[in-house]
Design an enzyme around this catalytic site. Structure first.
Site, PDB file in Angstrom:
ATOM      1  N   CYS A   1       0.818  -1.203   0.084  1.00  0.00           N
ATOM      2  CA  CYS A   1      -0.151  -0.195  -0.181  1.00  0.00           C
ATOM      3  C   CYS A   1       0.919   1.219  -0.152  1.00  0.00           C
ATOM      4  O   CYS A   1       1.616   1.312  -0.864  1.00  0.00           O
ATOM      5  CB  CYS A   1      -1.120   0.127   1.301  1.00  0.00           C
ATOM      6  SG  CYS A   1      -2.275   1.176   0.930  1.00  0.00           S
TER       7      CYS A   1
ATOM      8  N   HIS B   1      -2.816  -5.852   0.530  1.00  0.00           N
ATOM      9  CA  HIS B   1      -2.238  -6.079   2.027  1.00  0.00           C
ATOM     10  C   HIS B   1      -2.152  -7.574   2.366  1.00  0.00           C
ATOM     11  O   HIS B   1      -2.943  -8.210   3.028  1.00  0.00           O
ATOM     12  CB  HIS B   1      -3.001  -5.315   2.963  1.00  0.00           C
ATOM     13  CG  HIS B   1      -3.127  -3.819   3.184  1.00  0.00           C
ATOM     14  ND1 HIS B   1      -1.866  -3.250   3.572  1.00  0.00           N
ATOM     15  CD2 HIS B   1      -3.666  -2.877   2.697  1.00  0.00           C
ATOM     16  CE1 HIS B   1      -2.091  -2.060   3.706  1.00  0.00           C
ATOM     17  NE2 HIS B   1      -3.214  -1.847   2.857  1.00  0.00           N
TER      18      HIS B   1
ATOM     19  N   GLU C   1      -0.185  -8.644   4.302  1.00  0.00           N
ATOM     20  CA  GLU C   1       0.043  -8.980   5.908  1.00  0.00           C
ATOM     21  C   GLU C   1      -1.192  -8.951   6.815  1.00  0.00           C
ATOM     22  O   GLU C   1      -1.103  -9.208   7.991  1.00  0.00           O
ATOM     23  CB  GLU C   1       1.024  -7.839   6.392  1.00  0.00           C
ATOM     24  CG  GLU C   1       0.479  -6.486   6.581  1.00  0.00           C
ATOM     25  CD  GLU C   1       0.128  -5.682   5.386  1.00  0.00           C
ATOM     26  OE1 GLU C   1       0.159  -4.443   5.393  1.00  0.00           O
ATOM     27  OE2 GLU C   1       0.298  -6.090   4.174  1.00  0.00           O
TER      28      GLU C   1
END
Length: 283
Positions: free
Chosen positions: A105, A199, A201
């Site tokens: 991002c 994302h 993660e």
């Protein structure tokens, strides 16, 4: 040999405190928790380069780490503020250190800006909840960042800014109909960065929290008509987070198992660790 990871918060102090209040962790703390699960034996240091009292790390200090990870945040990379300037200066030093780096991002956007590319506010709308039908380019199909990905896939996402133009020498690896640049490799000043706009993660429940926090922005972008519609999407993400094996939870979101399962959702991070970070602690 013990691995040493550096996680760079792209959030400001106020943004970190706001995220902790809603999600329990800052973006950097979420990243560190994910990395600790992927590499339990790694030593992880978190820094906040945007802060006015942050220690300025030189290339030698950053080079002591085996990898650098740059988080997402509400930071607008195109704003000429002291916080943004400090972040971009930090990222330029990461490149100069030669340390392999990864970002998602705003992390991708910072690397792009540091290497001479352009970032902008998305001209039409946000991308929030699920980034759908991300598709590898010809270069991306053979790139180790996307190893194991099918021709198209969905991923957790929430962003209102995007990369407008990659820097010279960068390689576009994937895009979709909403955001043309979803994954890229950037080689600059002796360093290599792999990054994604989405994302890997974050778990679906963390994206749900972000949707609730940014409900007004989602309504303004015409992704939802009211708070109830935002809550309905967030609740679907929560349901998938709580029961990733439940078919009805995947069906309600229109995603497949690669989005629901933690291992495949984190694939880009795992690929970076496997291909760019040596198990013996050298890079």
């Amino acid at each position: 040999m013990l691995l040493h990871f550096l996680v760079a918060e792209s959030e400001t102090l106020d943004q970190r405190e706001a995220r902790r209040a809603h999600a329990g962790k800052s973006s950097g703390e979420s990243y560190a928790a994910t990395l600790a699960q992927l590499r339990p034996d790694a030593d992880i240091t978190i820094v906040a380069p945007a802060d006015d009292d942050a220690e300025i790390m030189d290339a030698a200090a950053i080079g002591a780490f085996d990898a650098v990870f740059v988080t997402g945040s509400p930071l607008h990379v195109y704003d000429d503020t002291p916080e943004v300037r400090r972040q971009i200066a930090f990222m330029r030093t990461v490149f100069a250190s030669g340390t392999p780096s990864f970002g998602s991002c705003a992390g991708l956007q910072l690397a792009v800006a540091a290497a001479g590319g352009k970032v902008r506010k998305m001209p039409e709308r946000m991308e929030a909840g699920v980034a759908r039908r991300i598709t590898a380019t010809e270069a991306g199909r053979d790139h180790p960042l996307l190893a194991g990905r099918p021709p198209s896939w969905d991923a957790p996402a929430i962003h209102g800014d995007e990369v407008e133009e990659l820097p010279a020498g960068a390689v576009l690896l994937a895009g979709n109909g909403v955001t043309a640049i979803q994954a890229a490799e950037i080689r600059h000043d002796g360093g290599t960065f792999w990054g994604v706009q989405y994302h890997p993660e974050l778990a679906p429940g963390e994206i749900a929290i972000a949707l609730r926090r940014q409900a007004a922005d989602l309504i303004e972008a015409d992704l939802a008509r009211n708070d109830d519609e935002v809550e309905a999407m967030a609740a679907r993400l929560d349901a998938l987070n709580d029961a990733p094996d439940r078919r009805s939870a995947s069906w309600a979101l229109g995603v497949d198992r690669s989005f629901a399962e933690e291992t495949t959702r984190r694939l880009e991070l795992t690929n970076f660790l496997d291909h760019m970070v040596r198990s013996d602690g050298s890079n």
